[in-house]
Design an enzyme around this catalytic site. Structure first.
Site, mmCIF file in Angstrom:
data_model
loop_
_atom_site.group_PDB
_atom_site.id
_atom_site.type_symbol
_atom_site.label_atom_id
_atom_site.label_comp_id
_atom_site.label_asym_id
_atom_site.label_seq_id
_atom_site.Cartn_x
_atom_site.Cartn_y
_atom_site.Cartn_z
ATOM 1 N N LYS A 193 -25.429 44.638 19.594
ATOM 2 C CA LYS A 193 -25.755 43.443 18.813
ATOM 3 C C LYS A 193 -25.741 42.139 19.591
ATOM 4 C CE LYS A 193 -24.276 45.136 14.345
ATOM 5 N NZ LYS A 193 -23.277 45.025 13.298
ATOM 6 N N GLY A 353 -15.051 46.293 26.238
ATOM 7 C CA GLY A 353 -15.449 47.335 25.285
ATOM 8 C C GLY A 353 -15.911 48.650 25.881
#
Ligand code: 3PG
Ligand code: MG
Length: 395
Positions: A193, A353
């Site tokens: 995203k 991440g």
């Protein structure tokens, strides 16, 4: 103003309150990835060599200020002992009296700092209490430095404070990548995203020479230029934002590289049939087609970019790398970056991440110049934000 290291501190005979991040993945009470534990070993060893005894503070999970048995640090003791090569004494409710009664060379682990709401509130009373548990404070938890908590920030102001070895290594690597890099400097920013990486993109385009966009994020940019990407993951409400980022990049002199082709499939499953499709303003996919990875030509173009870069920051995968063949681009690009790193031609710094998992999958994690242990803290650093845990060490 700057931060001190263990070398600047007198630790002999001192209890060294040491904030570490041992928020590691666990299954059935066992550590499944001990990377964060291994990376704090130099700090523990150096404190002990200097005659100090570490009192470890750490969080685990997000217990929201309550005692949550599954988030106790007690099950981590065997993994810590194996890594440190010494006994670790766990304590649920420490007091200075109790600590003083422990052997001079004890390594003490205090229960999850987040079992009280005072930790995340950075409550001065908690910081004051923590400060009684040590004579010196050492912060080795870069990956928790984006949190302004009692154990990461508050207590640092109350004791002579320094950065641990891992904190030092993280700050040096990130400074070398972004504050004062060897140019040209580029970044791979991938992942699903745009919305989760807006601040990151906005900051990076001002500082770097080439921004290589991958993953679902790239779909949003291509769609913003008019491409019809069928059922691909993308954020239709962010087309204006994507155009703003491109404008900002253009005026800052940062080139944006989008995938010129993509691996397209009708199903997202292992071994699904896929084909290469050119991606641009004129692309028109069928309503059930999805771009799930960057294509072969895109990767060739990325490798050509890597060939001229001197520094590369890497955050996020090019495709849905968990499932073959949609890991192809990520693996190929990671290997290309690793080869140039090994040849001494490129400085590669990765973090955040999914990134480390993707690089592990490509088998190149050991070849990169530096791999951060941080997720959120890495992103906030790359966003240009001040990290409270680092700021509190400035004296
Ligand atoms: C992490 O795992 O990224 C750090 O330990 C920080 O954890 P948090 O996001 O729960 O503050
Ligand atoms: Mg996190």
């Amino acid at each position: 103003m700057g931060w001190k290291t263990l070398d600047n501190m007198d630790l002999n005979g001192k209890r060294v309150l040491t904030r570490v991040d041992i928020n590691v993945p666990m299954e059935d009470g066992h550590v499944t990835d001990a990377t964060r534990i291994e990376r704090i070993v130099p700090t523990i060893t150096d404190i002990r060599k200097q005659g100090g005894s570490p009192v470890l503070l750490a969080h685990f999970g997000r217990p929201k200020g309550q005692f949550v048995p599954e988030m106790s640090l007690a099950p981590l003791v065997p993994a810590l002992e194996a890594a440190f090569g010494c006994t670790v004494t766990f304590v649920e409710r420490p007091s200075r009296e109790w600590i003083d009664a422990q052997p001079k060379d004890a390594v003490i682990l205090v229960e999850n700092t987040r079992f009280t709401p005072m930790e995340e509130a950075n409550d001065p009373a908690m910081a004051g209490f923590l400060a009684t548990l040590g004579d010196v404070y050492c912060n080795d938890a870069f990956s928790a430095a984006h949190r302004a908590h009692a154990s990461t920030a508050g207590v640092a102001h109350l004791l002579p404070s320094c950065a641990g070895r891992l904190m030092q290594a993280e700050l040096r690597a990130l400074e070398a990548a972004l504050s004062n890099p060897k140019r040209p400097v580029g970044a791979v920013v991938g992942g699903a995203k745009v919305s989760s990486k807006l601040d990151l993109l906005m900051n990076l385009v001002e500082k770097i020479d080439v921004l290589i966009i991958g993953g679902g994020m790239a779909n949003t940019f291509i769609a913003a230029q008019g491409g019809d990407l069928g059922a691909s993951l993308q954020e239709a409400d962010l087309h204006d934002t994507a155009r703003d980022i491109m404008d900002k990049a253009a005026s800052a002199g940062c080139r944006i590289v989008l995938p010129v082709d993509g691996r397209v499939s009708r199903e997202f499953k292992a071994g699904a049939t896929s084909e290469m499709v050119a991606l641009n303003a004129h692309t028109k996919l069928a309503s059930d087609q999805m771009v799930l990875d960057a294509g072969d030509e895109a990767i060739e173009a990325v490798e050509a970019e890597f060939a001229v870069l001197k520094t590369l920051i890497w955050n996020g995968p090019f495709g849905a790398f968990e499932i073959a063949p949609f890991d192809t681009a990520t693996v190929a690009a990671a290997k290309a970056a690793a080869t140039r790193t090994n040849a001494g031609q490129l400085i590669t710094v990765a973090g955040g991440g999914d990134t480390v998992a993707a690089l592990n999958q490509a088998g190149v994690a050991d070849d990169f110049t530096y791999i951060s242990t941080a997720g959120g803290a890495f992103l906030e650093w790359m966003e240009g934000k001040e990290l409270p845990g680092v700021a509190a060490l400035m004296q």
